[in-house]
Design a protein around this motif. Structure first.
Motif, PDB file in Angstrom:
ATOM      1  N   PRO A   1      12.306   7.013  -2.661  1.00 44.87           N
ATOM      2  CA  PRO A   1      11.540   6.015  -1.904  1.00 44.87           C
ATOM      3  C   PRO A   1      10.200   5.720  -2.567  1.00 44.87           C
ATOM      4  CG  PRO A   1      11.356   8.130  -0.846  1.00 44.87           C
ATOM      5  CD  PRO A   1      12.315   8.316  -1.993  1.00 44.87           C
ATOM      6  N   ARG A   2       9.666   4.542  -2.258  1.00 42.91           N
ATOM      7  CA  ARG A   2       8.404   4.112  -2.858  1.00 42.91           C
ATOM      8  C   ARG A   2       7.748   3.082  -1.941  1.00 42.91           C
ATOM      9  NH1 ARG A   2       8.420   2.284  -9.176  1.00 42.91           N
ATOM     10  NH2 ARG A   2       6.222   2.652  -9.628  1.00 42.91           N
ATOM     11  N   TYR A   3       6.429   3.108  -1.886  1.00 45.23           N
ATOM     12  CA  TYR A   3       5.663   2.120  -1.122  1.00 45.23           C
ATOM     13  C   TYR A   3       4.969   1.165  -2.088  1.00 45.23           C
ATOM     14  CZ  TYR A   3       6.146   4.542   3.370  1.00 45.23           C
ATOM     15  OH  TYR A   3       6.644   5.099   4.521  1.00 45.23           O
ATOM     16  N   PHE A   4       4.932  -0.106  -1.682  1.00 45.58           N
ATOM     17  CA  PHE A   4       4.198  -1.113  -2.438  1.00 45.58           C
ATOM     18  C   PHE A   4       3.233  -1.845  -1.506  1.00 45.58           C
ATOM     19  CE2 PHE A   4       7.855  -1.091  -5.461  1.00 45.58           C
ATOM     20  CZ  PHE A   4       7.140  -0.875  -6.628  1.00 45.58           C
ATOM     21  N   PHE A   5       2.093  -2.232  -2.054  1.00 48.39           N
ATOM     22  CA  PHE A   5       1.204  -3.180  -1.390  1.00 48.39           C
ATOM     23  C   PHE A   5       0.859  -4.243  -2.416  1.00 48.39           C
ATOM     24  CE2 PHE A   5      -3.127  -4.742  -0.514  1.00 48.39           C
ATOM     25  CZ  PHE A   5      -2.894  -5.341   0.718  1.00 48.39           C
TER      26      PHE A   5
ATOM     27  N   SER B   1       0.686 -10.120 -16.839  1.00 46.51           N
ATOM     28  CA  SER B   1      -0.540  -9.514 -17.349  1.00 46.51           C
ATOM     29  C   SER B   1      -1.573  -9.271 -16.256  1.00 46.51           C
ATOM     30  CB  SER B   1      -1.150 -10.422 -18.434  1.00 46.51           C
ATOM     31  OG  SER B   1      -1.454 -11.703 -17.890  1.00 46.51           O
ATOM     32  N   ASP B   2      -1.250  -9.670 -15.007  1.00 45.60           N
ATOM     33  CA  ASP B   2      -2.225  -9.554 -13.926  1.00 45.60           C
ATOM     34  C   ASP B   2      -1.874  -8.387 -13.005  1.00 45.60           C
ATOM     35  OD1 ASP B   2      -3.560 -11.836 -14.793  1.00 45.60           O
ATOM     36  OD2 ASP B   2      -2.199 -13.150 -13.682  1.00 45.60           O
ATOM     37  N   PRO B   3      -2.854  -7.551 -12.656  1.00 41.97           N
ATOM     38  CA  PRO B   3      -2.603  -6.510 -11.658  1.00 41.97           C
ATOM     39  C   PRO B   3      -2.281  -7.161 -10.325  1.00 41.97           C
ATOM     40  CG  PRO B   3      -4.951  -6.700 -12.121  1.00 41.97           C
ATOM     41  CD  PRO B   3      -4.244  -7.561 -13.123  1.00 41.97           C
ATOM     42  N   PHE B   4      -1.287  -6.648  -9.651  1.00 40.94           N
ATOM     43  CA  PHE B   4      -0.831  -7.313  -8.436  1.00 40.94           C
ATOM     44  C   PHE B   4      -0.421  -6.326  -7.353  1.00 40.94           C
ATOM     45  CE2 PHE B   4       2.072  -9.837  -5.803  1.00 40.94           C
ATOM     46  CZ  PHE B   4       1.375 -11.032  -5.698  1.00 40.94           C
ATOM     47  N   ASN B   5       0.217  -5.215  -7.752  1.00 47.05           N
ATOM     48  CA  ASN B   5       0.772  -4.267  -6.801  1.00 47.05           C
ATOM     49  C   ASN B   5       0.053  -2.939  -6.828  1.00 47.05           C
ATOM     50  OD1 ASN B   5       3.159  -5.625  -5.647  1.00 47.05           O
ATOM     51  ND2 ASN B   5       3.879  -5.659  -7.756  1.00 47.05           N
ATOM     52  N   ILE B   6      -0.089  -2.333  -5.667  1.00 45.01           N
ATOM     53  CA  ILE B   6      -0.433  -0.923  -5.555  1.00 45.01           C
ATOM     54  C   ILE B   6       0.858  -0.183  -5.242  1.00 45.01           C
ATOM     55  CG2 ILE B   6      -1.497   0.764  -4.007  1.00 45.01           C
ATOM     56  CD1 ILE B   6      -3.991  -0.872  -3.991  1.00 45.01           C
ATOM     57  N   SER B   7       1.142   0.868  -6.007  1.00 43.27           N
ATOM     58  CA  SER B   7       2.391   1.607  -5.870  1.00 43.27           C
ATOM     59  C   SER B   7       2.107   3.048  -5.479  1.00 43.27           C
ATOM     60  CB  SER B   7       3.166   1.573  -7.196  1.00 43.27           C
ATOM     61  OG  SER B   7       4.227   2.509  -7.185  1.00 43.27           O
ATOM     62  N   VAL B   8       2.884   3.559  -4.527  1.00 46.86           N
ATOM     63  CA  VAL B   8       2.833   4.970  -4.140  1.00 46.86           C
ATOM     64  C   VAL B   8       4.231   5.535  -4.360  1.00 46.86           C
ATOM     65  CG1 VAL B   8       2.447   6.616  -2.278  1.00 46.86           C
ATOM     66  CG2 VAL B   8       1.030   4.552  -2.440  1.00 46.86           C
TER      67      VAL B   8
ATOM     68  N   ALA C   1       4.915  13.833  -2.661  1.00 47.25           N
ATOM     69  CA  ALA C   1       4.024  14.294  -1.588  1.00 47.25           C
ATOM     70  C   ALA C   1       3.306  13.123  -0.933  1.00 47.25           C
ATOM     71  CB  ALA C   1       3.016  15.296  -2.137  1.00 47.25           C
ATOM     72  N   SER C   2       2.916  12.129  -1.728  1.00 46.66           N
ATOM     73  CA  SER C   2       2.215  10.970  -1.179  1.00 46.66           C
ATOM     74  C   SER C   2       3.145  10.096  -0.346  1.00 46.66           C
ATOM     75  CB  SER C   2       1.591  10.153  -2.314  1.00 46.66           C
ATOM     76  OG  SER C   2       0.566  10.883  -2.961  1.00 46.66           O
ATOM     77  N   VAL C   3       4.395   9.941  -0.815  1.00 44.52           N
ATOM     78  CA  VAL C   3       5.374   9.182  -0.032  1.00 44.52           C
ATOM     79  C   VAL C   3       5.632   9.878   1.299  1.00 44.52           C
ATOM     80  CG1 VAL C   3       7.783   8.448   0.070  1.00 44.52           C
ATOM     81  CG2 VAL C   3       6.457   8.080  -2.022  1.00 44.52           C
ATOM     82  N   ALA C   4       5.682  11.213   1.281  1.00 44.56           N
ATOM     83  CA  ALA C   4       5.882  11.958   2.519  1.00 44.56           C
ATOM     84  C   ALA C   4       4.732  11.719   3.497  1.00 44.56           C
ATOM     85  CB  ALA C   4       6.025  13.448   2.221  1.00 44.56           C
ATOM     86  N   LEU C   5       3.503  11.666   2.984  1.00 44.55           N
ATOM     87  CA  LEU C   5       2.351  11.357   3.832  1.00 44.55           C
ATOM     88  C   LEU C   5       2.472   9.957   4.419  1.00 44.55           C
ATOM     89  CD1 LEU C   5      -0.941  12.678   2.157  1.00 44.55           C
ATOM     90  CD2 LEU C   5      -0.140  13.094   4.501  1.00 44.55           C
ATOM     91  N   MET C   6       2.867   9.008   3.591  1.00 43.94           N
ATOM     92  CA  MET C   6       3.022   7.630   4.059  1.00 43.94           C
ATOM     93  C   MET C   6       4.136   7.547   5.100  1.00 43.94           C
ATOM     94  SD  MET C   6       0.828   5.592   2.413  1.00 43.94           S
ATOM     95  CE  MET C   6       1.491   3.942   2.180  1.00 43.94           C
ATOM     96  N   ASP C   7       5.228   8.287   4.894  1.00 41.41           N
ATOM     97  CA  ASP C   7       6.313   8.278   5.871  1.00 41.41           C
ATOM     98  C   ASP C   7       5.845   8.841   7.210  1.00 41.41           C
ATOM     99  OD1 ASP C   7       8.171   7.137   4.207  1.00 41.41           O
ATOM    100  OD2 ASP C   7       9.105   9.027   3.621  1.00 41.41           O
ATOM    101  N   GLN C   8       4.982   9.830   7.152  1.00 40.94           N
ATOM    102  CA  GLN C   8       4.473  10.456   8.375  1.00 40.94           C
ATOM    103  C   GLN C   8       3.617   9.497   9.197  1.00 40.94           C
ATOM    104  OE1 GLN C   8       2.283  14.067   7.640  1.00 40.94           O
ATOM    105  NE2 GLN C   8       1.544  14.217   9.753  1.00 40.94           N
TER     106      GLN C   8
END
Length: 262
Positions: free
Chosen positions: A205-209, A238-245, A249-256
């Protein structure tokens, strides 16, 4: 960005302070009436004047209690998929959050947060193709969302006021939840590796913003860092666009605290 110039704005404020009606000033100066209303509101706010004693009370103008957790969530939604509009048919501006019909639970949560932040104002849902606009009308929207301004958010600076930073620091997960519910997602990535001569598929799993505004992505990253979530920035071209998690351990925190959209 000032589309009408300082001279036009100052002339409008002079007429308004002399008692001219918003519509008359807008007609005389060939400026949208919503813009005139916004100038008047900001002028009154700077001078410490409440927009009207007969209106529902405002946390900023009148010291009314504010549900900080609900506000942090609503602020995240606003920065992602929201905007404040002025229509000539309405004398009061409205905050509108546009949310996909694929996630009815988020629409309900968004409307609940509006009711908590604006307990004396009615909310409504307007059906569009594939989505609903969740709306609330208030003369104090600019007090609570000072990031409003002409043009798109990614074309102008976006910074939180000190009192907003205090709320986000006290309720970072609610703020992050609003951002993810607006411009984010939880997906399942996959990759293939050859192990012992056999190609195996691995899923994780992965989170995107995703947001075009460097400032809004920075606010998201700062909030994630404050709750010990590790994140990286990905580029679209070439442009930053997404924040990825993606760290386990971080995905588990986000799931919580966040979980998939619903």
């Amino acid at each position: 960005m000032n589309l009408h110039g300082t001279e036009v704005r100052q002339k409008a404020l002079t007429l308004l302070r002399d008692g001219k009606r918003n519509a008359d000033v807008a007609r005389q100066l060939n400026v949208p009436v919503g813009t005139v209303s916004y100038w008047l509101h900001m002028d009154r706010s700077k001078r410490g004047e409440c927009p009207g004693s007969h209106d529902p009370k405002c946390p900023r103008c009148d010291g009314r209690p504010l549900d900080f957790a609900a506000y942090a969530y609503l602020l995240g939604l606003y920065l992602g998929d929201g905007h404040i509009s002025h229509y000539s048919a309405h004398r009061v501006p409205n905050l509108m959050i546009t949310l996909d019909d694929a996630w009815p639970g988020i629409q309900t949560e968004a409307e609940a947060s509006m009711r908590a932040v604006f307990p004396d104002n009615a909310t409504c849902r307007v059906r569009k193709v594939g989505c609903h606009n969740i709306k609330v009308y208030s003369k104090h929207l600019h007090c609570l969302f000072p990031q409003h301004g002409p043009g798109k958010k990614h074309d102008r600076p976006i910074a939180l006021e000190p009192w907003q930073r205090d709320i986000v620091e006290a309720h970072p997960w609610e703020f992050i939840r609003g951002l993810i519910h607006s411009d984010g997602c939880r997906i399942t990535n996959w990759t293939e590796k050859v192990v012992g001569g056999v190609r195996k598929r691995y899923e994780y799993p992965r989170y995107f913003f995703a947001n075009k505004s460097d400032d809004i992505r920075r606010l998201c990253g700062d909030a994630l860092t404050s709750v010990s979530v590790q994140w990286t920035t990905l580029a679209r071209g070439s442009d930053p666009f997404n924040i990825s998690v993606a760290r386990k351990a971080s995905v588990a925190l986000m799931d919580q605290h966040i979980g998939p959209k619903y």
